[in-house]
Scaffold this active site. Structure first.
Site, PDB file in Angstrom:
ATOM      1  CE  LYS A 120      -2.050  -0.140  -4.158  1.00 38.10           C
ATOM      2  NZ  LYS A 120      -1.990   0.940  -5.142  1.00 38.10           N
ATOM      3  CB  ALA A 132       4.913   3.029  -3.714  1.00 38.04           C
ATOM      4  N   GLY A 151       4.834   3.963  -9.061  1.00 42.02           N
ATOM      5  CA  GLY A 151       5.990   3.921  -9.962  1.00 42.02           C
ATOM      6  C   GLY A 151       7.021   2.925  -9.486  1.00 42.02           C
ATOM      7  CB  VAL A 192      -0.903   0.055   1.255  1.00 43.99           C
ATOM      8  CG1 VAL A 192      -1.767   1.310   1.219  1.00 43.99           C
ATOM      9  CG2 VAL A 192      -1.759  -1.188   1.368  1.00 43.99           C
ATOM     10  CG  LEU A 210       3.864   7.153   0.593  1.00 41.84           C
ATOM     11  CD1 LEU A 210       2.426   7.667   0.521  1.00 41.84           C
ATOM     12  CD2 LEU A 210       4.837   8.297   0.818  1.00 41.84           C
TER      13      LEU A 210
END
Ligand code: ADP
Ligand code: ASP
Ligand code: MG
Length: 842
Positions: A710, A639, A824, A637, A641
């Site tokens: 997610k 990327a 990304g 969830v 962070l």
């Protein structure tokens, strides 16, 4: 492998043996043939076992025959014949030689049939006939291999074992007469080798007096190979088997069994003698005191070194190197006061059992000399008792001996290692480990060689016992992790897509301690693996191949396998604190479970395993707990962070999360901000695609399923007990567009522009912003399009940025907000790398 100089004049000779398990079908036989061919110009002698299961099938035919079951015999023989024909057909392409071989095989089987019917008529099966019958298995496979070589223009010749391997003539368990065999081998095989003809010898069989066919006992092809190696003074003997090498214990019993890279002959001999099924019990006798190394190597992975068995003594940090477990044993005990001081009781016990043809695996005498106990195969325990009662009839009648007792349902466990003699306390460590595992020790024996300690336990306890002892002596670290620098840790990468490749580019740039070693790469096609770490070259080749849309199996040394098989294979090697990193989007649960069972830690960016049915996910966490394995999945969830990390910290400090909201799709975030600026939907989506923000088919993003996954992962953190299907999902793909091809869908995008413009206009009129939002509580999870207030933190999001908002007991009025780039390959790979480094040894 280092090449060794031959000690005899002339070119080096080697011996290959192909085990039964390796010769299962035509493809395997072709593989064996290619290994033989690749060995040239070495002068090679090949020994073959019967095709997998054939010896058992022949023994079953013998049993049917003595029972007079003619019909059963016919069915079984037809089945075997069909199987051999199929293999022959798959091995030999050309019609003529193929037909010739099939004819030869058929004739062989007709002879076998006549013989079996003869047995059925007489209802008598002598050991001699039985041997003659079962010897057929290796004769057939050897003929197939020879024909296969000849049809590939390789000069090869079938050499009958009866006239070559001279033995003591004991049916069912003959042992070679070494000097006589040496002579026969020299005269028969040397001549062939000189003419560059490759001899192929059926294993497991030999000749007794008058050239009667005998067999060398189950697994006897190993012995054939070592006897030939000895007689030829071979440079090495290689046993190709279905295991990666000789392992610390039977891998079917203890999943954390590891390859022992090198073993001293005495250790290996002891292990074989104590029943490690991987080697015939007497296979190493011919090589004792000789400098002929023996290799146990994986048939399916000829580039792997396997195990070297030689005069060397390495791995000295491991006083215990391996253990064997033999089930199906019975403990026979002779008790009585008369044993006191009477010499020769033990000798007479042995003699009586030897005459009855019963092998004794272990013997132990209580120090009081009041009793003597020994282990025999359970199916012989009745015979053993009567043999002993007969031998000691006099003593029993005089009450000097009280009784002969038999306890079935036993197993023996032997630990083996050269270092044991020099390290005190091995026995006590073993006993403590066993007692902590709740295993009851029925009897103990220490081999006179001090190379082993054996215990008798109940069969029920066998597996627990093996695991406990394996763990006590840290055998899962042998030759690998345990001997490497303390900060080494290994990574197996599952998935070499965009994120995987990005990760592979980042890894070499890590500085300082704690740099992971990449030992394996796995994709859908197969895997590449090197226990000491893949070379930079292999890694860059892999990146290039995958970048170009190719598969890993295209790489040199790669293996074809599915992910689970790949992990299984890799896990048989001793790795240093291995981590499996899953950056696929596939159903990888089986592979992950396998990795955890082999004590690997897990890092995943893949959302699927955690969004599987709840029971499976719970079972996965339970498995991890049992194995002390850690599972990190920060990038599932947001990327890179710190979403999971923040959650964990909240909980650790005693807070309670009540609700989680957020925008976790970079793709949809970008799209909606662009639409918010007044751009048409179709144009915004094409822009997103052009920048690589979407899946190849953008409907995979627009459907909302990615966000739903997610959401489920987050919701499960706070106690949601539902499934993926319980998540309410609003799809942004209108019903009528769902069945179109990708190309067609892309061409009709402008048809949606008007609807989107209207949505945007009404949101703007209310002063709100459109966002694709997830909301999760313990009881309800939903994802969909919302118009959010300008004061809401989500309204401030720009582009592909993600946001996750935790409302907790402490952060109730002002929720905790985590915002930043959340999509990304680069940020995701960085997040994965961060997880990997979290697991690095400190
Ligand atoms: P072959 O095909 O050469 O006859 P075997 O089947 O006799 O080979 O021996 C290989 C089998 O031995 C493996 O499948 C494995 O289950 C078993 N085994 C038992 N102990 C060990 C061990 N310590 N190392 C490797 N394999 C073992
Ligand atoms: N085919 C024999 C057996 O199954 C011998 C061997 O494979 O080594 O025991
Ligand atoms: Mg065998």
């Amino acid at each position: 492998m280092p090449a060794r100089k031959s000690r005899v004049a002339g070119p080096a000779v080697e011996v290959f043996k192909f085990g039964g398990a390796s010769l299962a079908d035509a493809a395997n036989v072709r593989h064996a043939i290619s290994l033989i061919m690749e060995s040239r110009p070495t002068r090679l002698v090949t020994v073959v076992s019967a095709l997998a299961g054939v010896t058992d099938a022949l023994l079953a035919i013998a049993d049917l025959a003595v029972r007079g079951d003619d019909a059963g015999v016919d069915v079984a023989i037809d089945k075997l014949l069909a199987r051999h024909k199929a293999v022959a057909t798959g091995v030999i392409g050309a019609a003529r030689p193929r037909a010739a071989l099939v004819k030869e095989l058929s004739a062989d089987f007709e002879e076998l049939r006549a013989l079996a019917h003869g047995v059925a008529t007489l209802r008598e099966l002598t050991p001699r006939t039985r041997d003659y019958l079962v010897a057929r298995g290796e004769q057939l496979s050897a003929r197939i291999v020879v024909a296969g070589l000849l049809s590939r223009k390789v000069k090869a010749q079938y050499v009958d074992a009866v006239g070559l391997i001279h033995t003591d003539g004991t049916h069912g368990n003959a042992f070679p007469d070494l000097p006589a065999t040496d002579k026969a081998v020299k005269s028969q095989l040397r001549a062939l080798l000189k003419r560059r003809v490759l001899p192929v010898v059926p294993g497991f069989t030999g000749g007794g007096r008058n050239n009667v066919t005998v067999t060398l006992g189950r697994g006897g092809s190993d012995l054939t190979a070592t006897v030939l190696g000895r007689a030829l003074k071979a440079q090495r003997v290689t046993l190709w088997k279905d295991v990666p090498g000789l392992m610390t214990t039977d891998p079917r019993l203890v999943p954390s069994a590891r390859i022992v890279p090198q073993l001293n002959v005495r250790e290996a001999a002891e292990l074989a003698y104590y029943g490690a099924k991987v080697l015939h019990p007497r296979a190493l006798i011919p090589l004792a005191h000789l400098k002929v190394p023996l290799f146990v190597r994986p048939f399916m992975d000829p580039t792997a070194p396997g195990t070297e068995i030689s005069q060397r003594h390495t791995l000295q940090r491991y006083p215990v190197k391996a253990l064997s477990i033999v089930r199906g044993q019975a403990l026979v005990t002779v008790t009585g006061n008369g044993m006191l001081g009477v010499p020769g009781i033990a000798a007479r016990t042995f003699a009586a059992l030897q005459i009855a043809g019963i092998s004794v695996t272990l013997i132990t005498q209580a120090s009081s000399e009041h009793s003597i106990s020994l282990c025999v195969p359970a199916e012989r325990s009745v015979d053993a008792r009567s043999a002993l009662e007969q031998a000691f009839a006099l003593e029993l009648s005089r009450r000097e001996l009280e009784r002969v007792e038999v306890k079935t349902g036993m197993a023996t466990l032997a630990v083996v290692g050269l270092g044991m003699a020099g390290s005190p306390g091995i026995a006590s460590r073993m006993f403590t480990a066993l007692s902590q595992a709740g295993v009851n020790i029925v009897a103990i024996a220490q081999g006179s060689s001090e190379l082993n300690i054996s215990v008798v336990i109940t069969e029920r306890d066998a597996e627990d016992a093996a695991r406990a002892v394996h763990e006590e002596f840290q055998l899962d670290k042998i030759g690998g992790g345990g001997l490497h620098a303390d900060d080494r840790f290994d990574v197996v990468l599952l998935g070499v897509g965009q994120i995987g490749r990005e990760l592979l580019r980042m890894l070499p740039r890590i500085r300082g301690r704690g740099k992971p070693t990449i030992v394996g790469l796995i994709d859908r096609s197969g895997f590449v693996f090197a226990p000491d770490g893949l070379s930079a070259r292999t890694i860059s080749q892999a990146v290039n191949v995958k970048q170009a849309g190719g598969s890993l199996v295209a790489l040199p040394g790669a293996h074809r396998a599915n992910a689970e098989q790949a992990v299984s294979w890799i896990a048989t090697h001793a790795l240093a604190r291995p981590i499996l990193v899953d950056v696929t989007a596939d159903e990888t649960l089986p592979a992950i479970r396998r990795a955890i069972s082999a004590d690997m830690d897990i890092v995943m960016a893949n959302k699927r395993p955690l969004t599987a049915p709840r029971e499976e996910v719970q079972a996965l966490h339970a498995l991890a707990l049992r194995h002390g394995a850690r599972i990190l999945h920060e990038t599932t969830v947001g990327a890179g962070l710190p979403v999971m990390d923040s959650y964990a910290k909240l909980v650790e400090t005693g807070d309670k999360v009540l609700r989680i909201e957020g925008c976790t799709s970079g793709t949809l975030g970008f799209l909606l901000t662009e639409i918010g600026k007044g751009r048409p939907f179709s144009e915004s989506l094409r822009d997103a695609m052009g920048r690589g923000f979407t899946e190849p088919d953008p409907r995979d993003d627009l459907s909302g399923m990615d966000v739903a996954r997610k959401a489920l992962i987050l919701a499960r953190l706070i106690g949601f007990t539902g499934e993926l299907r319980d998540v309410t999902v609003e799809s942004l793909v209108p019903e009528r567009f769902r069945a179109l091809t990708t190309a067609k869908f892309l061409s009709v995008l402008p048809e949606m522009d008007a609807e989107w413009a209207a949505r945007q206009a009404s949101a703007a009129k209310a002063g709100k912003a459109l966002r694709y939002v997830l909301r999760a509580t313990r009881t309800k999870v939903a994802v969909g399009l919302r118009a959010v207030d300008p004061s809401h933190p989500l309204a401030g999001l720009r582009g592909t940025d993600n946001q996750v908002v935790f409302t907790t007991m402490r952060y109730k009025e002002h929720p905790l907000v985590i915002t930043g780039p959340g999509a990304g390959p680069a940020v995701t790979a960085a997040g994965v790398l961060n997880d990997i480094l979290q697991l690095a040894p400190v």
